[in-house]
Write a protein that holds these residues in place. Structure first.
Motif, PDB file in Angstrom:
ATOM      1  N   ARG A  69       0.862  -1.119   0.121  1.00 27.84           N
ATOM      2  CA  ARG A  69      -0.097   0.100  -0.052  1.00 27.84           C
ATOM      3  C   ARG A  69       0.831   1.176   0.104  1.00 27.84           C
ATOM      4  O   ARG A  69       0.487   2.216  -0.421  1.00 27.84           O
ATOM      5  N   LEU A  70       1.987   1.171   0.751  1.00 24.96           N
ATOM      6  CA  LEU A  70       2.858   2.296   0.677  1.00 24.96           C
ATOM      7  C   LEU A  70       3.488   2.521  -0.687  1.00 24.96           C
ATOM      8  O   LEU A  70       3.602   3.757  -1.076  1.00 24.96           O
ATOM      9  N   ASN A  71       3.945   1.599  -1.127  1.00 30.08           N
ATOM     10  CA  ASN A  71       4.540   1.530  -2.665  1.00 30.08           C
ATOM     11  C   ASN A  71       3.455   2.186  -3.461  1.00 30.08           C
ATOM     12  O   ASN A  71       4.086   3.103  -4.298  1.00 30.08           O
ATOM     13  N   ALA A  72       2.367   1.705  -3.641  1.00 25.31           N
ATOM     14  CA  ALA A  72       1.387   1.993  -4.462  1.00 25.31           C
ATOM     15  C   ALA A  72       1.154   3.698  -4.195  1.00 25.31           C
ATOM     16  O   ALA A  72       1.058   4.357  -5.203  1.00 25.31           O
ATOM     17  N   ASP A  91      13.653  -3.167  -0.925  1.00 23.04           N
ATOM     18  CA  ASP A  91      12.303  -3.509  -1.416  1.00 23.04           C
ATOM     19  C   ASP A  91      12.042  -3.492  -2.872  1.00 23.04           C
ATOM     20  O   ASP A  91      11.930  -2.630  -3.554  1.00 23.04           O
ATOM     21  N   ARG A  92      11.798  -5.004  -3.315  1.00 18.41           N
ATOM     22  CA  ARG A  92      11.613  -5.407  -4.685  1.00 18.41           C
ATOM     23  C   ARG A  92      10.164  -4.505  -5.110  1.00 18.41           C
ATOM     24  O   ARG A  92      10.409  -3.870  -6.299  1.00 18.41           O
ATOM     25  N   GLY A  93       9.344  -4.366  -4.380  1.00 19.08           N
ATOM     26  CA  GLY A  93       7.874  -4.043  -4.693  1.00 19.08           C
ATOM     27  C   GLY A  93       8.228  -2.422  -5.097  1.00 19.08           C
ATOM     28  O   GLY A  93       7.595  -1.881  -5.929  1.00 19.08           O
ATOM     29  N   ALA A  94       9.074  -1.605  -4.271  1.00 17.47           N
ATOM     30  CA  ALA A  94       9.363  -0.229  -4.405  1.00 17.47           C
ATOM     31  C   ALA A  94      10.081  -0.067  -5.744  1.00 17.47           C
ATOM     32  O   ALA A  94       9.777   0.938  -6.456  1.00 17.47           O
ATOM     33  N   MET A  95      10.880  -1.129  -5.988  1.00 10.02           N
ATOM     34  CA  MET A  95      11.421  -0.909  -7.162  1.00 10.02           C
ATOM     35  C   MET A  95      10.686  -1.051  -8.554  1.00 10.02           C
ATOM     36  O   MET A  95      10.777  -0.241  -9.355  1.00 10.02           O
ATOM     37  N   TYR A  96       9.637  -1.812  -8.396  1.00 15.95           N
ATOM     38  CA  TYR A  96       8.752  -2.153  -9.648  1.00 15.95           C
ATOM     39  C   TYR A  96       7.886  -0.924  -9.688  1.00 15.95           C
ATOM     40  O   TYR A  96       7.522  -0.493 -10.555  1.00 15.95           O
ATOM     41  N   ALA A  97       7.566  -0.229  -8.582  1.00 13.36           N
ATOM     42  CA  ALA A  97       6.685   0.623  -8.524  1.00 13.36           C
ATOM     43  C   ALA A  97       7.217   2.277  -8.914  1.00 13.36           C
ATOM     44  O   ALA A  97       7.064   2.929  -9.945  1.00 13.36           O
ATOM     45  N   LEU A  98       8.831   2.195  -8.711  1.00 10.61           N
ATOM     46  CA  LEU A  98       9.793   3.261  -9.367  1.00 10.61           C
ATOM     47  C   LEU A  98       9.619   3.266 -10.752  1.00 10.61           C
ATOM     48  O   LEU A  98       9.799   4.008 -11.470  1.00 10.61           O
ATOM     49  N   VAL A  99      10.112   1.816 -11.147  1.00  9.96           N
ATOM     50  CA  VAL A  99      10.466   1.683 -12.591  1.00  9.96           C
ATOM     51  C   VAL A  99       9.193   2.007 -13.385  1.00  9.96           C
ATOM     52  O   VAL A  99       9.064   2.645 -14.659  1.00  9.96           O
TER      53      VAL A  99
END
Length: 151
Positions: A69-72, A91-99
């Motif tokens: 939820r934070l990354n989104a 945090d891989r989820g943050a990397m995907y959100a950043l990309v």
């Protein structure tokens, strides 16, 4: 009035402290009781709406829902620096959100650099490739005036 009605009323008033207190008292991550798990997800959403990102980040250390939820939320708000920091922290989820954010804002080359800089990641590379594929098709459609996807 039941607790969830009180929480909904507080949410409508944007009284985040009251809404969060009411919902969190009934929230349980990965509960076998669907209502408790739903309350947990509602709790995470309330934290975002209250912009309590540091609290979400603390929770994200042990709670996958908080991290997602934070990354989104960071992506939706265009908070690139925060996503970059979380990505650099592993945090891989943050990397995907950043990309995704970089691609959505027309910077796929920078997204490539992020992927390379943080370590090769097949899924992140696929996000960039998919974006390029969609962008290429959209550019070709607009140039030809055709509405179907050009291969």
């Amino acid at each position: 009035m039941k607790w969830f009605e009180q929480a909904q009323a507080a949410e409508q008033r944007r009284d985040w402290d009251a809404a969060i207190a009411l919902v969190s008292a009934h929230a349980e991550c990965f509960s076998t009781a669907p209502s408790r798990h739903d309350a947990h997800l509602w709790h995470m959403d309330l934290l975002v709406r209250a912009e309590r990102f540091s609290e979400l980040a603390d929770r994200a250390l042990t709670d996958v829902h908080a991290g997602r939820r934070l990354n989104a939320a960071l992506r939706q708000r265009g908070m690139e620096a925060a996503l970059r920091t979380r990505s650099e922290g592993g945090d891989r989820g943050a990397m995907y959100a950043l990309v995704r954010l970089l691609c959505e804002t027309g910077r796929p080359h920078e997204a490539d650099r992020v992927v390379l800089g943080l370590g090769p990641d097949q899924y992140a590379q696929q996000i960039v490739a998919d974006f390029r594929s969609l962008s290429s098709g959209a550019q070709q459609r607009s140039a030809t005036g055709r509405s179907e996807l050009v291969e």
